[in-house]
Design a protein around this motif. Structure first.
Motif, short mmCIF file in Angstrom:
data_model
loop_
_atom_site.label_atom_id
_atom_site.label_comp_id
_atom_site.label_asym_id
_atom_site.label_seq_id
_atom_site.Cartn_x
_atom_site.Cartn_y
_atom_site.Cartn_z
N LEU A 137 0.96 -1.20 -0.17
CA LEU A 137 0.10 0.31 -0.13
C LEU A 137 0.62 1.39 -0.03
O LEU A 137 0.65 2.65 -0.46
N LYS A 140 0.62 2.83 -3.02
CA LYS A 140 -0.57 3.90 -3.26
C LYS A 140 -0.57 4.69 -2.72
O LYS A 140 -1.47 5.36 -2.89
N GLN A 142 -0.36 4.48 0.34
CA GLN A 142 -1.42 4.71 1.68
C GLN A 142 -1.62 3.75 2.82
O GLN A 142 -1.90 3.46 3.47
N ASP A 180 -2.00 1.75 7.87
CA ASP A 180 -2.43 1.65 6.13
C ASP A 180 -3.95 2.01 6.87
O ASP A 180 -4.52 1.41 7.94
N GLY A 182 -5.89 0.45 4.60
CA GLY A 182 -6.48 -0.86 3.78
C GLY A 182 -7.50 -1.42 4.40
O GLY A 182 -7.74 -1.07 5.45
#
Length: 189
Positions: A137, A140, A142, A180, A182
């Motif tokens: 991540l 990205k 993130q 993160d 996610g």
């Protein structure tokens, strides 16, 4: 905007004055963005980078409205320090970092070890360590890897997990926590 002396007051100066009189609200229920609504939703990020020597201490959101100039500064601060590539950092990750920091009740800034990672950097790190995900991540914008001198990996991870808003990885051997935006999950020790 002008103040009593007739000189122009910049947005930064106004935010600085405002910040001096306000304290970020603590989360009242689970979730990183669960700041006290209507009671002064002020979100602040306080970091330094051991890699670049840079510091950032910035209000980035007021009453649910992200400040574009502040987000741009965060994006630059979280850049891949190895090649200076900048990527947009997901505001959800920033909110998780800020909420966990607030729960830890520390004045000390986080030390940023890794924010955005370019594909080249991620590939290089994967070649050196099996602990680096192919589809991290970090690629990205993130995720972030952080540490605090005054708190243990376990304490930081517990604060991040209390946000119930993303992934939390404990890396006790390397003295950092991965956060993160996610799926809610945890790993490591």
């Amino acid at each position: 905007m002008t103040h009593a002396t007739g000189t122009t007051m910049t947005r930064r100066a106004l935010l600085g004055a405002f910040a001096a009189t306000m304290v970020a609200a603590a989360p009242q229920f689970p979730g990183a963005t669960a700041y006290a609504r209507g009671a002064g939703d002020i979100r602040k990020l306080h970091f330094y980078s051991g890699r670049t020597g840079e510091k950032i201490n910035i209000i980035y959101c007021i009453d649910g409205k992200y400040i574009p100039e502040a987000i741009a500064e965060i994006n630059h601060f979280f850049r891949d320090w190895r090649n200076n590539k900048v990527h947009k950092i997901d505001e959800r990750t920033v909110d998780i970092l800020a909420a966990a920091h607030n729960l830890l009740d520390v004045d000390e800034p986080y030390m940023l070890l890794s924010g955005y990672r370019s594909p080249e950097t991620n590939a290089m790190l994967r070649a050196r360590s099996r602990g680096v995900a192919r589809n991290s991540l970090h690629l990205k914008g993130q995720a972030a890897d952080v540490r605090l001198q005054s708190r243990s990996v376990s304490e930081i991870a517990r604060a991040a997990a209390a946000c119930k808003a993303g992934g939390v990885g404990r890396y006790s051997g390397s003295n950092f926590v991965h956060m993160d935006c996610g799926v809610v999950r945890s790993w490591g020790r």
